[in-house]
Motif scaffolding. Structure first.
Motif, PDB file in Angstrom:
ATOM      1  N   THR A  21      87.816 126.926  18.021  1.00 33.25           N
ATOM      2  CA  THR A  21      86.787 127.791  18.152  1.00 33.25           C
ATOM      3  C   THR A  21      85.710 127.726  17.029  1.00 33.25           C
ATOM      4  O   THR A  21      84.636 128.325  16.970  1.00 33.25           O
ATOM      5  N   THR A  22      86.193 127.072  15.980  1.00 35.53           N
ATOM      6  CA  THR A  22      85.430 127.103  14.727  1.00 35.53           C
ATOM      7  C   THR A  22      84.732 125.813  14.467  1.00 35.53           C
ATOM      8  O   THR A  22      85.504 124.836  14.173  1.00 35.53           O
ATOM      9  N   PRO A  23      83.414 125.771  14.062  1.00 39.74           N
ATOM     10  CA  PRO A  23      82.938 124.479  13.881  1.00 39.74           C
ATOM     11  C   PRO A  23      83.320 123.503  12.818  1.00 39.74           C
ATOM     12  O   PRO A  23      83.743 122.245  13.136  1.00 39.74           O
ATOM     13  N   GLU A  24      83.667 124.123  11.561  1.00 38.02           N
ATOM     14  CA  GLU A  24      84.333 123.289  10.394  1.00 38.02           C
ATOM     15  C   GLU A  24      85.630 122.925  10.928  1.00 38.02           C
ATOM     16  O   GLU A  24      85.911 121.662  10.573  1.00 38.02           O
ATOM     17  N   HIS A  25      86.467 123.520  11.845  1.00 40.80           N
ATOM     18  CA  HIS A  25      87.707 123.040  12.128  1.00 40.80           C
ATOM     19  C   HIS A  25      87.592 121.756  13.312  1.00 40.80           C
ATOM     20  O   HIS A  25      87.969 120.901  13.091  1.00 40.80           O
ATOM     21  N   ILE A  26      86.540 122.206  14.116  1.00 40.55           N
ATOM     22  CA  ILE A  26      86.286 121.160  15.155  1.00 40.55           C
ATOM     23  C   ILE A  26      86.105 119.736  15.023  1.00 40.55           C
ATOM     24  O   ILE A  26      86.532 119.034  15.128  1.00 40.55           O
ATOM     25  N   LYS A  27      85.365 119.816  13.603  1.00 41.16           N
ATOM     26  CA  LYS A  27      84.905 118.487  13.083  1.00 41.16           C
ATOM     27  C   LYS A  27      85.950 117.571  12.658  1.00 41.16           C
ATOM     28  O   LYS A  27      85.719 116.479  12.338  1.00 41.16           O
ATOM     29  N   GLN A  28      87.067 118.401  12.151  1.00 36.01           N
ATOM     30  CA  GLN A  28      88.257 117.790  11.771  1.00 36.01           C
ATOM     31  C   GLN A  28      89.210 117.190  12.761  1.00 36.01           C
ATOM     32  O   GLN A  28      89.792 116.212  12.454  1.00 36.01           O
ATOM     33  N   ASN A  30      88.225 116.871  16.524  1.00 38.67           N
ATOM     34  CA  ASN A  30      87.816 116.244  18.052  1.00 38.67           C
ATOM     35  C   ASN A  30      87.509 114.871  17.840  1.00 38.67           C
ATOM     36  O   ASN A  30      86.024 114.507  17.720  1.00 38.67           O
ATOM     37  N   THR A  31      88.262 114.072  18.006  1.00 43.72           N
ATOM     38  CA  THR A  31      88.082 112.704  18.504  1.00 43.72           C
ATOM     39  C   THR A  31      89.289 111.997  19.044  1.00 43.72           C
ATOM     40  O   THR A  31      90.484 112.446  19.126  1.00 43.72           O
ATOM     41  N   ALA A  32      89.200 110.923  19.974  1.00 44.01           N
ATOM     42  CA  ALA A  32      89.977 110.391  20.621  1.00 44.01           C
ATOM     43  C   ALA A  32      90.557 109.188  20.022  1.00 44.01           C
ATOM     44  O   ALA A  32      91.511 108.692  20.460  1.00 44.01           O
ATOM     45  N   SER A  33      89.852 108.931  19.058  1.00 41.82           N
ATOM     46  CA  SER A  33      90.551 107.546  18.413  1.00 41.82           C
ATOM     47  C   SER A  33      90.014 107.446  16.789  1.00 41.82           C
ATOM     48  O   SER A  33      89.053 108.084  16.551  1.00 41.82           O
ATOM     49  N   GLU A  34      90.411 106.785  16.096  1.00 41.20           N
ATOM     50  CA  GLU A  34      90.425 106.641  14.588  1.00 41.20           C
ATOM     51  C   GLU A  34      89.020 106.025  14.427  1.00 41.20           C
ATOM     52  O   GLU A  34      88.203 106.489  13.243  1.00 41.20           O
ATOM     53  N   ASP A  35      88.239 105.521  15.272  1.00 46.88           N
ATOM     54  CA  ASP A  35      86.903 104.691  15.137  1.00 46.88           C
ATOM     55  C   ASP A  35      85.655 105.650  15.528  1.00 46.88           C
ATOM     56  O   ASP A  35      84.690 105.195  15.400  1.00 46.88           O
ATOM     57  N   TRP A  36      86.131 106.858  15.882  1.00 47.51           N
ATOM     58  CA  TRP A  36      85.093 107.907  16.140  1.00 47.51           C
ATOM     59  C   TRP A  36      85.363 109.369  15.106  1.00 47.51           C
ATOM     60  O   TRP A  36      86.265 109.360  14.896  1.00 47.51           O
ATOM     61  N   HIS A  37      84.280 109.916  15.267  1.00 49.21           N
ATOM     62  CA  HIS A  37      84.460 111.256  14.321  1.00 49.21           C
ATOM     63  C   HIS A  37      83.265 112.203  15.124  1.00 49.21           C
ATOM     64  O   HIS A  37      82.537 111.919  15.506  1.00 49.21           O
ATOM     65  N   THR A  38      83.720 113.277  14.872  1.00 51.80           N
ATOM     66  CA  THR A  38      82.533 114.435  15.087  1.00 51.80           C
ATOM     67  C   THR A  38      81.900 115.056  13.910  1.00 51.80           C
ATOM     68  O   THR A  38      82.236 115.349  12.946  1.00 51.80           O
ATOM     69  N   THR A  39      80.304 114.443  14.039  1.00 52.37           N
ATOM     70  CA  THR A  39      79.644 114.580  12.685  1.00 52.37           C
ATOM     71  C   THR A  39      79.121 116.062  12.564  1.00 52.37           C
ATOM     72  O   THR A  39      78.694 116.485  11.500  1.00 52.37           O
ATOM     73  N   ALA A  40      79.025 116.898  13.908  1.00 45.84           N
ATOM     74  CA  ALA A  40      78.284 118.191  13.619  1.00 45.84           C
ATOM     75  C   ALA A  40      78.971 118.900  14.600  1.00 45.84           C
ATOM     76  O   ALA A  40      79.202 118.285  15.845  1.00 45.84           O
ATOM     77  N   ALA A  41      79.050 120.232  14.743  1.00 40.13           N
ATOM     78  CA  ALA A  41      79.639 121.079  15.675  1.00 40.13           C
ATOM     79  C   ALA A  41      78.892 122.326  15.542  1.00 40.13           C
ATOM     80  O   ALA A  41      78.530 122.936  14.620  1.00 40.13           O
ATOM     81  N   SER A  42      78.490 122.983  16.632  1.00 32.89           N
ATOM     82  CA  SER A  42      78.048 124.417  16.779  1.00 32.89           C
ATOM     83  C   SER A  42      78.695 125.124  17.984  1.00 32.89           C
ATOM     84  O   SER A  42      79.187 124.659  19.082  1.00 32.89           O
ATOM     85  N   VAL A  43      78.984 126.522  17.717  1.00 35.23           N
ATOM     86  CA  VAL A  43      79.636 127.175  18.664  1.00 35.23           C
ATOM     87  C   VAL A  43      79.039 128.777  18.496  1.00 35.23           C
ATOM     88  O   VAL A  43      78.979 129.433  17.438  1.00 35.23           O
TER      89      VAL A  43
END
Length: 135
Positions: A21-28, A30-43
């Protein structure tokens, strides 16, 4: 149609909940594969509060916002939310092996049921690995 995925995380419920539930953790995680990433999150973790995760291909070729509204929250037990015309439920339950996290969501029509299940399961597996590595 509802689809469910689940994992067990060998960590205390407080740590599992915070990582989910914490944006900084979610960015680490939240991805289904190595070629994607989460660049921003808000909660805004409250009933009626919004969330958004910006997911992008690492090569910059595409991206999308996964966003919605929280509809029910029971701390350390349950998160329910709507996203578009779909809903999802995240259940957290203590077990002897750790915290079982089960996500149940409405399927969509663009991708097959199998593809959706594999993608959401991959994200949940990344979540478990991330939280267990925090210890």
């Amino acid at each position: 149609m509802k689809i469910s995925v689940e994992t067990t995380v060998a960590a205390p419920i407080e740590q599992v909940w915070r990582a989910y539930t914490t944006p900084e953790h979610i960015k680490q995680w939240n991805t289904a594969s190595e070629d994607w990433h989460t660049t921003a999150a808000s909660v805004d973790l409250r009933v009626g509060g919004a969330f958004c995760s910006r997911m992008e291909a690492k090569d910059g070729s595409m991206g999308f916002d996964f966003a919605g509204t929280y509809t029910r929250i029971v701390e350390h037990e349950l998160i329910e939310y709507s996203f578009g015309d779909r809903t999802a439920q995240v259940e957290f339950a203590d077990s002897p092996e750790g915290v079982r996290v089960r996500v149940t969501f409405d399927s969509e029509t663009t991708f097959s049921t199998e593809q959706q299940q594999q993608g959401w399961q991959a994200i949940l597996n990344n979540f478990a690995r991330y939280v267990e590595a925090m210890r």
